[in-house]
Design a protein around this motif. Structure first.
Motif, PDB file in Angstrom:
ATOM      1  N   UNK A  68      31.303  29.237  21.239  1.00 23.47           N
ATOM      2  CA  UNK A  68      30.736  29.522  22.559  1.00 23.47           C
ATOM      3  C   UNK A  68      31.630  30.476  23.351  1.00 23.47           C
ATOM      4  N   UNK A  69      32.945  30.341  23.185  1.00 23.31           N
ATOM      5  CA  UNK A  69      33.865  31.237  23.882  1.00 23.31           C
ATOM      6  C   UNK A  69      33.698  32.683  23.458  1.00 23.31           C
ATOM      7  N   UNK A  70      33.596  32.928  22.144  1.00 26.12           N
ATOM      8  CA  UNK A  70      33.395  34.301  21.684  1.00 26.12           C
ATOM      9  C   UNK A  70      32.037  34.838  22.107  1.00 26.12           C
ATOM     10  N   UNK A  71      31.007  33.993  22.104  1.00 23.35           N
ATOM     11  CA  UNK A  71      29.681  34.439  22.525  1.00 23.35           C
ATOM     12  C   UNK A  71      29.691  34.850  23.997  1.00 23.35           C
ATOM     13  N   UNK A  72      30.310  34.032  24.846  1.00 26.36           N
ATOM     14  CA  UNK A  72      30.369  34.369  26.278  1.00 26.36           C
ATOM     15  C   UNK A  72      31.250  35.586  26.527  1.00 26.36           C
ATOM     16  N   UNK A  73      32.356  35.698  25.804  1.00 30.96           N
ATOM     17  CA  UNK A  73      33.252  36.835  26.002  1.00 30.96           C
ATOM     18  C   UNK A  73      32.597  38.134  25.546  1.00 30.96           C
ATOM     19  N   UNK A  74      31.897  38.104  24.430  1.00 33.23           N
ATOM     20  CA  UNK A  74      31.301  39.329  23.894  1.00 33.23           C
ATOM     21  C   UNK A  74      30.038  39.744  24.642  1.00 33.23           C
ATOM     22  N   UNK A  75      29.170  38.793  24.950  1.00 30.73           N
ATOM     23  CA  UNK A  75      27.880  39.125  25.555  1.00 30.73           C
ATOM     24  C   UNK A  75      27.840  38.973  27.065  1.00 30.73           C
ATOM     25  N   UNK A  76      28.549  38.024  27.590  1.00 31.65           N
ATOM     26  CA  UNK A  76      28.496  37.779  29.028  1.00 31.65           C
ATOM     27  C   UNK A  76      27.110  37.315  29.434  1.00 31.65           C
ATOM     28  N   UNK A  77      26.570  37.839  30.534  1.00 29.54           N
ATOM     29  CA  UNK A  77      25.243  37.430  30.986  1.00 29.54           C
ATOM     30  C   UNK A  77      24.126  37.844  30.038  1.00 29.54           C
ATOM     31  N   UNK A  78      24.387  38.821  29.163  1.00 26.35           N
ATOM     32  CA  UNK A  78      23.368  39.241  28.207  1.00 26.35           C
ATOM     33  C   UNK A  78      22.988  38.138  27.230  1.00 26.35           C
ATOM     34  N   UNK A  79      23.802  37.109  27.145  1.00 23.04           N
ATOM     35  CA  UNK A  79      23.513  35.986  26.268  1.00 23.04           C
ATOM     36  C   UNK A  79      22.271  35.236  26.724  1.00 23.04           C
ATOM     37  N   UNK A  80      21.953  35.287  28.012  1.00 24.99           N
ATOM     38  CA  UNK A  80      20.822  34.553  28.567  1.00 24.99           C
ATOM     39  C   UNK A  80      19.589  35.428  28.776  1.00 24.99           C
ATOM     40  N   UNK A  81      19.678  36.697  28.391  1.00 24.20           N
ATOM     41  CA  UNK A  81      18.560  37.622  28.575  1.00 24.20           C
ATOM     42  C   UNK A  81      17.397  37.220  27.670  1.00 24.20           C
ATOM     43  N   UNK A  82      16.191  37.264  28.203  1.00 22.70           N
ATOM     44  CA  UNK A  82      15.007  36.943  27.415  1.00 22.70           C
ATOM     45  C   UNK A  82      14.705  38.105  26.474  1.00 22.70           C
ATOM     46  N   UNK A  83      14.343  37.761  25.260  1.00 18.90           N
ATOM     47  CA  UNK A  83      14.025  38.766  24.249  1.00 18.90           C
ATOM     48  C   UNK A  83      12.531  38.696  24.000  1.00 18.90           C
ATOM     49  N   UNK A  84      11.830  39.836  24.094  1.00 18.78           N
ATOM     50  CA  UNK A  84      10.385  39.788  23.873  1.00 18.78           C
ATOM     51  C   UNK A  84      10.060  39.452  22.416  1.00 18.78           C
ATOM     52  N   UNK A  85       9.066  38.596  22.236  1.00 18.05           N
ATOM     53  CA  UNK A  85       8.619  38.192  20.907  1.00 18.05           C
ATOM     54  C   UNK A  85       7.380  39.008  20.566  1.00 18.05           C
ATOM     55  N   UNK A  86       7.318  39.592  19.368  1.00 20.84           N
ATOM     56  CA  UNK A  86       6.116  40.356  18.999  1.00 20.84           C
ATOM     57  C   UNK A  86       4.881  39.467  19.025  1.00 20.84           C
ATOM     58  N   UNK A  87       3.726  40.031  19.403  1.00 25.93           N
ATOM     59  CA  UNK A  87       2.520  39.212  19.557  1.00 25.93           C
ATOM     60  C   UNK A  87       2.023  38.602  18.251  1.00 25.93           C
ATOM     61  N   UNK A  88       2.454  39.113  17.105  1.00 25.72           N
ATOM     62  CA  UNK A  88       1.964  38.566  15.836  1.00 25.72           C
ATOM     63  C   UNK A  88       2.607  37.215  15.505  1.00 25.72           C
TER      64      UNK A  88
END
Length: 101
Positions: A68-88
């Motif tokens: 979790x520490x490396x994830x927060x350090x590398x991504x920061x707030x981008x870790x919580x960004x919503x990722x669009x899912x393809x409609x299929x």
């Protein structure tokens, strides 16, 4: 808290969220290093003993803090960004249970 998470999901965290979440990642990595150091010291301390459940939980917590520490350090707030899912792709809905024939 919910409003803060919604802002992070939209990608509008700001510089304070950048600093706060990345600092949280650094703190978690420090916690991981401290836990590993404590486990190393307890491993080499006489008398030799079998691993106790507290030592297993400390090792598990250090692995979780490392990840979790490396994830927060590398991504920061981008870790919580919503990722669009393809409609299929089918979205999972916990209220809707599909029965397989």
């Amino acid at each position: 808290m919910r409003a803060f998470l919604r802002r992070l999901e939209r990608g509008k965290g700001g510089w304070a969220a950048q600093i706060g979440l990345r600092f949280g990642g650094v703190l978690l990595l420090g916690l991981c290093a401290l836990a590993v150091w404590a486990l190393t010291v307890s491993m080499h301390r006489p008398p030799l003993h079998a691993a106790r459940p507290a030592e297993f939980s400390e090792a598990a917590a250090s692995v979780i803090a490392w990840a979790l520490g490396w994830a927060l350090l590398a991504e920061g707030p981008g870790l919580f960004r919503l990722i669009p899912v393809p409609p299929r792709h089918i979205r999972f809905d916990h209220r809707q249970q599909r029965k397989h024939p």
